[in-house]
Design a protein around this motif. Sequence first.
Motif, mmCIF file in Angstrom:
data_model
loop_
_atom_site.group_PDB
_atom_site.id
_atom_site.type_symbol
_atom_site.label_atom_id
_atom_site.label_comp_id
_atom_site.label_asym_id
_atom_site.label_seq_id
_atom_site.Cartn_x
_atom_site.Cartn_y
_atom_site.Cartn_z
ATOM 1 N N GLU A 160 -15.654 38.420 48.872
ATOM 2 C CA GLU A 160 -14.358 37.886 49.293
ATOM 3 C C GLU A 160 -14.473 37.148 50.615
ATOM 4 O O GLU A 160 -15.324 37.480 51.463
ATOM 5 C CB GLU A 160 -13.342 39.027 49.429
ATOM 6 C CG GLU A 160 -13.003 39.728 48.120
ATOM 7 C CD GLU A 160 -12.262 38.827 47.156
ATOM 8 O OE1 GLU A 160 -11.522 37.927 47.644
ATOM 9 O OE2 GLU A 160 -12.401 39.004 45.942
ATOM 10 N N ALA A 161 -13.607 36.168 50.811
ATOM 11 C CA ALA A 161 -13.585 35.422 52.068
ATOM 12 C C ALA A 161 -13.201 36.342 53.224
ATOM 13 O O ALA A 161 -12.464 37.316 53.049
ATOM 14 C CB ALA A 161 -12.600 34.262 51.962
ATOM 15 N N THR A 162 -13.729 36.023 54.401
ATOM 16 C CA THR A 162 -13.438 36.800 55.597
ATOM 17 C C THR A 162 -12.910 35.871 56.684
ATOM 18 O O THR A 162 -12.900 34.642 56.529
ATOM 19 C CB THR A 162 -14.699 37.519 56.105
ATOM 20 O OG1 THR A 162 -15.674 36.515 56.481
ATOM 21 C CG2 THR A 162 -15.292 38.417 55.020
ATOM 22 N N HIS A 211 -15.746 33.720 57.633
ATOM 23 C CA HIS A 211 -16.070 32.754 56.572
ATOM 24 C C HIS A 211 -14.829 32.571 55.696
ATOM 25 O O HIS A 211 -14.738 33.101 54.592
ATOM 26 C CB HIS A 211 -17.250 33.257 55.741
ATOM 27 C CG HIS A 211 -18.526 33.373 56.513
ATOM 28 N ND1 HIS A 211 -18.906 34.534 57.135
ATOM 29 C CD2 HIS A 211 -19.491 32.458 56.778
ATOM 30 C CE1 HIS A 211 -20.068 34.353 57.733
ATOM 31 N NE2 HIS A 211 -20.445 33.102 57.541
ATOM 32 N N PRO A 212 -13.857 31.809 56.187
ATOM 33 C CA PRO A 212 -12.567 31.705 55.491
ATOM 34 C C PRO A 212 -12.641 31.013 54.132
ATOM 35 O O PRO A 212 -11.742 31.183 53.316
ATOM 36 C CB PRO A 212 -11.706 30.902 56.476
ATOM 37 C CG PRO A 212 -12.685 30.140 57.311
ATOM 38 C CD PRO A 212 -13.870 31.023 57.446
ATOM 39 N N PHE A 213 -13.695 30.237 53.883
ATOM 40 C CA PHE A 213 -13.823 29.571 52.594
ATOM 41 C C PHE A 213 -14.745 30.326 51.638
ATOM 42 O O PHE A 213 -15.141 29.798 50.604
ATOM 43 C CB PHE A 213 -14.341 28.136 52.783
ATOM 44 C CG PHE A 213 -13.352 27.239 53.473
ATOM 45 C CD1 PHE A 213 -12.157 26.902 52.867
ATOM 46 C CD2 PHE A 213 -13.618 26.738 54.732
ATOM 47 C CE1 PHE A 213 -11.236 26.080 53.503
ATOM 48 C CE2 PHE A 213 -12.705 25.917 55.382
ATOM 49 C CZ PHE A 213 -11.509 25.585 54.767
ATOM 50 N N GLY A 214 -15.094 31.551 51.997
ATOM 51 C CA GLY A 214 -15.888 32.373 51.100
ATOM 52 C C GLY A 214 -17.383 32.140 51.244
ATOM 53 O O GLY A 214 -17.856 31.508 52.186
ATOM 54 N N TYR A 215 -18.115 32.655 50.261
ATOM 55 C CA TYR A 215 -19.582 32.654 50.322
ATOM 56 C C TYR A 215 -20.204 31.923 49.137
ATOM 57 O O TYR A 215 -21.351 32.186 48.777
ATOM 58 C CB TYR A 215 -20.096 34.098 50.359
ATOM 59 C CG TYR A 215 -19.727 34.839 51.621
ATOM 60 C CD1 TYR A 215 -20.595 34.894 52.693
ATOM 61 C CD2 TYR A 215 -18.490 35.482 51.739
ATOM 62 C CE1 TYR A 215 -20.262 35.578 53.850
ATOM 63 C CE2 TYR A 215 -18.146 36.161 52.895
ATOM 64 C CZ TYR A 215 -19.030 36.204 53.944
ATOM 65 O OH TYR A 215 -18.698 36.873 55.104
#
Length: 313
Positions: A63-65, A68-72
């Motif tokens: 899930e995005a954090t 890292h707002p656009f995910g992995y």
Amino acid sequence: MSAEGGTKAIIAALSANLGIAVTKFGAYVLTGSSSMLAESIHSVADSGNQLLLLIGGKRSRREATTEHPFGYGRERYIYAFIVSIVLFTVGGLFALYEAYHKWHDPHGIDEWQWVPVVVLVVAIGLESYSFYTAITESNRTRGATSWVNYVRRAKAPELPVVLLEDTGALIGLVFALFGVGMTLATGDGRWDAAGTAAIGLLLVAIAAILAIETKSLLLGEGASPEAVRQIEQAVLAGGGIERIIHMKTLHLGPEELLVAVKIAVPRTESAEEVAKHIDETEARIREAVPIARVIYIEPDIYRASAASSAAAG
């Protein structure tokens, strides 16, 4: 579908390579053939590469954090790039070193002469099954695209990587069979060294292709021309939008697309009407291109000079 197909192809390739690696190494121990050693290391490297692809696929689904707002999603690209490095160093360079060593210390295959031939023929059969699986799964998403363009343009790296690896594996097995066969026929171990060198050069070339293609994905590629066309049609299909001033897309991952579009709205529209048209446009874009996960729509008044400057920037 591409992720599931990629996983199926990876597992098929991993299963084949693990079995092949053990049998090739056993053949090397019995015969001392450098081609068999190079091929066994090649299969070990391929097995490690497939594990890396599976790890990358799993980590990309986190899930995005806030950090890292656009995910992995791009982790799949990173692990595919690591695969190219492993293939180059472990597979290609080792084979070239072994070829150099064998060329300066040539010796024939005096014992268990039938073993390497049988192992290589069986390996060709197993690799062919893996290659067939990769082709079958690729055809689900390839459409009418040529194989060269598919490898170059595919946004999901797993299937192109497996296709290139399996192609290299099959050609490498033919090189090994040639080297071993000529060594058995002539008693000259330099044929074995030549086959090993050909395997090394082949792996280095494939690793270079993989590195170039995955580098492009890491830098950030836009949507395909077909997806761009569908997004543009979706934007202009509703009311309250005069034109697209400019639009940019970016793959955040193989199945995640960012869309940023500036639209021209009528000067007479109220803020409430503009907001309504933006919501409707977002819905149309997602319906037309489901992988468009992140959408930014900026309303503006069309001015030719401003639009040219914005598009250039």
